[in-house]
Design a protein around this motif. Structure first.
Motif, PDB file in Angstrom:
ATOM      1  N   SER A 215      72.058  38.624  78.109  1.00 46.46           N
ATOM      2  CA  SER A 215      72.594  39.027  79.416  1.00 46.46           C
ATOM      3  C   SER A 215      73.398  37.930  80.093  1.00 46.46           C
ATOM      4  O   SER A 215      74.336  38.212  80.838  1.00 46.46           O
ATOM      5  CB  SER A 215      71.448  39.473  80.339  1.00 46.46           C
ATOM      6  N   TRP A 220      74.765  42.044  82.636  1.00 45.98           N
ATOM      7  CA  TRP A 220      73.691  43.025  82.553  1.00 45.98           C
ATOM      8  C   TRP A 220      74.182  44.420  82.177  1.00 45.98           C
ATOM      9  O   TRP A 220      73.395  45.247  81.724  1.00 45.98           O
ATOM     10  CB  TRP A 220      72.941  43.086  83.883  1.00 45.98           C
ATOM     11  N   ILE A 221      75.468  44.703  82.389  1.00 42.19           N
ATOM     12  CA  ILE A 221      75.962  46.051  82.091  1.00 42.19           C
ATOM     13  C   ILE A 221      76.768  46.090  80.798  1.00 42.19           C
ATOM     14  O   ILE A 221      77.425  47.086  80.505  1.00 42.19           O
ATOM     15  CB  ILE A 221      76.812  46.597  83.255  1.00 42.19           C
ATOM     16  N   SER A 222      76.733  45.033  80.023  1.00 48.14           N
ATOM     17  CA  SER A 222      77.456  45.014  78.754  1.00 48.14           C
ATOM     18  C   SER A 222      76.654  45.755  77.688  1.00 48.14           C
ATOM     19  O   SER A 222      75.433  45.887  77.780  1.00 48.14           O
ATOM     20  CB  SER A 222      77.715  43.580  78.304  1.00 48.14           C
ATOM     21  N   THR A 225      73.785  43.934  76.053  1.00 48.38           N
ATOM     22  CA  THR A 225      72.536  43.845  76.799  1.00 48.38           C
ATOM     23  C   THR A 225      71.836  45.194  76.893  1.00 48.38           C
ATOM     24  O   THR A 225      70.626  45.310  76.646  1.00 48.38           O
ATOM     25  CB  THR A 225      72.799  43.316  78.221  1.00 48.38           C
ATOM     26  N   LEU A 226      72.603  46.244  77.222  1.00 45.34           N
ATOM     27  CA  LEU A 226      71.999  47.550  77.462  1.00 45.34           C
ATOM     28  C   LEU A 226      71.453  48.197  76.195  1.00 45.34           C
ATOM     29  O   LEU A 226      70.403  48.851  76.227  1.00 45.34           O
ATOM     30  CB  LEU A 226      73.024  48.474  78.128  1.00 45.34           C
TER      31      LEU A 226
END
Length: 508
Positions: A215, A220-222, A225-226
């Motif tokens: 992250s 956090w929204i890549s 990461t997700l």
């Protein structure tokens, strides 16, 4: 020696496997210079070991219950030693990380059997004292790791932090065969290993730590990461479903209905995650900003080790049956307050600012180690000792792994915000700085601007470290409140008022 020989053999293995959690911390800059690495790779050197331990513990506990705890303990010692040699001979970071994962599997086999062996070999006041000695070894090992790592790295080379495991392993093997009696396998245990449970637990733990580590680089929204985070959540949900339906579960989820057992798991996970989760970044600050030698950085942490060891021994001596409220709750509270005290660094602060907080958190962790282990095993039936030991050790190592990953991401975020307007690429600069690359950043700046930029880097790292320490302290204090709530004594039910009984009359 019939009394202390087995304990010495088990504590020797415990000391070795736990010291390897933190012994790498002061060696990270030397590893980076020798092999070349990114912050993510440095995190995996520290995290990969703890993650492998956490992922393999429950499976190792089941194997130990089926095939004998002493046998599994000795196999773990051998695997640990072979993997230590592979770590020392690593030609690159990828090899080192892979060897650390294998080393963690061997450590899991050792760790999951240690507590259950102690609980079967001792009883009464001797059990309380044995847990106290074990807790002193466990708590001091985690804190002494940086000291020993500094000594070996500075005097010899970072590879010797792994070579040193070989003679210790041989001694532990000899003492185990000499003093630890063969344990009788549990014939009522499952006939085969819960492979789905082991796989789902490992997938969930690995996916979670990988997502948290990734992250800080992708956000956090890549997808990087997700996707692993989603896989981890699905794996954990499937693990719970499988365990609830299994006749012979890897982890009996009904154990968590016992408040003392749940309190023990929360206590050790939060204690490890908060106190030791920020320790890698404290070590990097001491060496890259304060310019301390590896041994100097390790010695700064020594008050923590001394306090933790003394408190654990005294706790085991005087409290053979520790109170969860006084032990676990107070331990987390003191650990949180001590960690929070480390969060007041300034651009010109020196290492003495940390000593008081480190000592106080050591007092707290001495209580945590001794009380949480006793609670975990004392709150379950004897037949579940191996499972409880595995669950306790899993929470301990997973708490540390998640703590290192979470605080790594938080460190990059906090430093990136502080560098906004001070660097052309704040996020890239923050990643380099949080990985111990202050000298690299300064070398890229014109000579006339270095003094000013060095002051900026000191301020930015101090801000980042303060964010980590205050957050960790707050989490630990909140955990203390939760443990106190879980272990509260239920009020006695008040009698419901009703009609007064008629007087008894004598028969006519």
């Amino acid at each position: 020696m019939r009394i202390w020989g087995p304990l010495a053999a088990l504590c020797l293995g415990t000391f070795m496997l736990l010291i390897d959690v933190t012994i790498v911390l002061v060696a990270l800059p030397s590893m980076s210079a020798s092999l070349g690495s990114s912050l993510s790779q440095l995190q995996w050197v520290a995290d990969g070991y703890a993650l492998a331990v956490a992922a393999a513990l429950l499976g190792a506990g089941m194997v130990a219950d089926r095939h004998g705890r002493r046998r599994v303990y000795t196999v773990g010692l051998v695997v640990f030693a072979v993997a230590s040699v592979a770590c020392a001979l690593s030609p690159g970071m990828e090899w080192l990380i892979a060897a650390r994962l294998v080393q963690g599997v061997g450590a899991a086999a050792m760790f999951t059997t240690t507590l259950s062996l102690i609980s079967t070999l001792y009883s009464g006041r001797r059990l309380g004292l044995a847990f106290g000695v074990w807790a002193a070894v466990a708590s001091s090992a985690s804190a002494l790791g940086p000291v020993l790592g500094g000594l070996l790295t500075q005097a010899l080379d970072w590879r010797w932090i792994f070579y040193v495991n070989i003679p210790v392993t041989l001694l532990a093997l000899a003492m185990t065969f000499r003093f630890v009696p063969r344990s009788t396998p549990d014939r009522t245990a499952a006939r085969r290993l819960d492979v789905p449970g082991v796989a789902l637990c490992a997938l969930g733990a690995g996916g979670l730590v990988y997502a948290l580590t990734a992250s800080h680089a992708g956000g956090w929204i890549s997808a990087g990461t997700l996707v692993p985070l989603g896989m981890a959540l699905v794996a954990f949900a499937a693990f719970v479903a499988v365990q609830r339906r299994s006749t012979h579960p890897l982890l009996d989820l009904s154990l968590f209905r016992r408040p003392a057992f749940t309190a023990a798991m929360i206590t050790i996970a939060l204690g490890e995650g908060t106190v030791y989760g920020i320790l890698p970044y404290t070590s990097l600050w001491l060496q890259s900003v304060q310019q301390l030698s590896p041994i100097g950085a390790g010695l700064v942490v020594l008050p923590h080790a001394v306090a933790a060891g003394l408190v654990a021994v005294l706790c085991g001596r005087w409290m053979p049956k520790p109170s969860p409220r006084l032990g676990a709750g107070l331990g987390l509270l003191l650990a949180g307050l001590g960690t929070g005290l480390e969060g007041f660094l300034g651009p010109g602060s020196g290492w003495p600012v940390l000593v008081g907080g480190l000592a106080l958190s050591g007092v707290g962790m001495g209580l945590v180690f001794q009380v949480a282990a006793s609670l975990a095993l004392g709150s379950v039936p004897a037949g579940r000792a191996g499972m409880a030991s595995g669950a306790y050790s899993t929470c301990e190592q997973l708490g540390y792994a998640v703590g290192v990953a979470v605080f790594g991401s938080l460190a990059v975020s906090a430093m990136s915000c502080s560098l906004d307007g001070e660097a052309a690429d704040p996020e890239a600069t923050a990643r380099t700085l949080s990985g111990g690359g202050a000298d690299t950043l300064l070398a890229a700046v014109p000579a006339g601007e270095r003094a000013s930029f060095e002051h900026t880097l000191h301020a930015v790292f101090a801000t980042g470290h303060n964010t980590l320490a205050l957050t960790a302290g707050a989490l630990s204090v909140a955990g203390a409140a939760l443990v106190l709530w879980l272990t509260r004594r239920p009020k006695a039910a008040e009698p419901v008022p009703g009609p007064a009984p008629e007087p008894v009359r004598a028969p006519h």
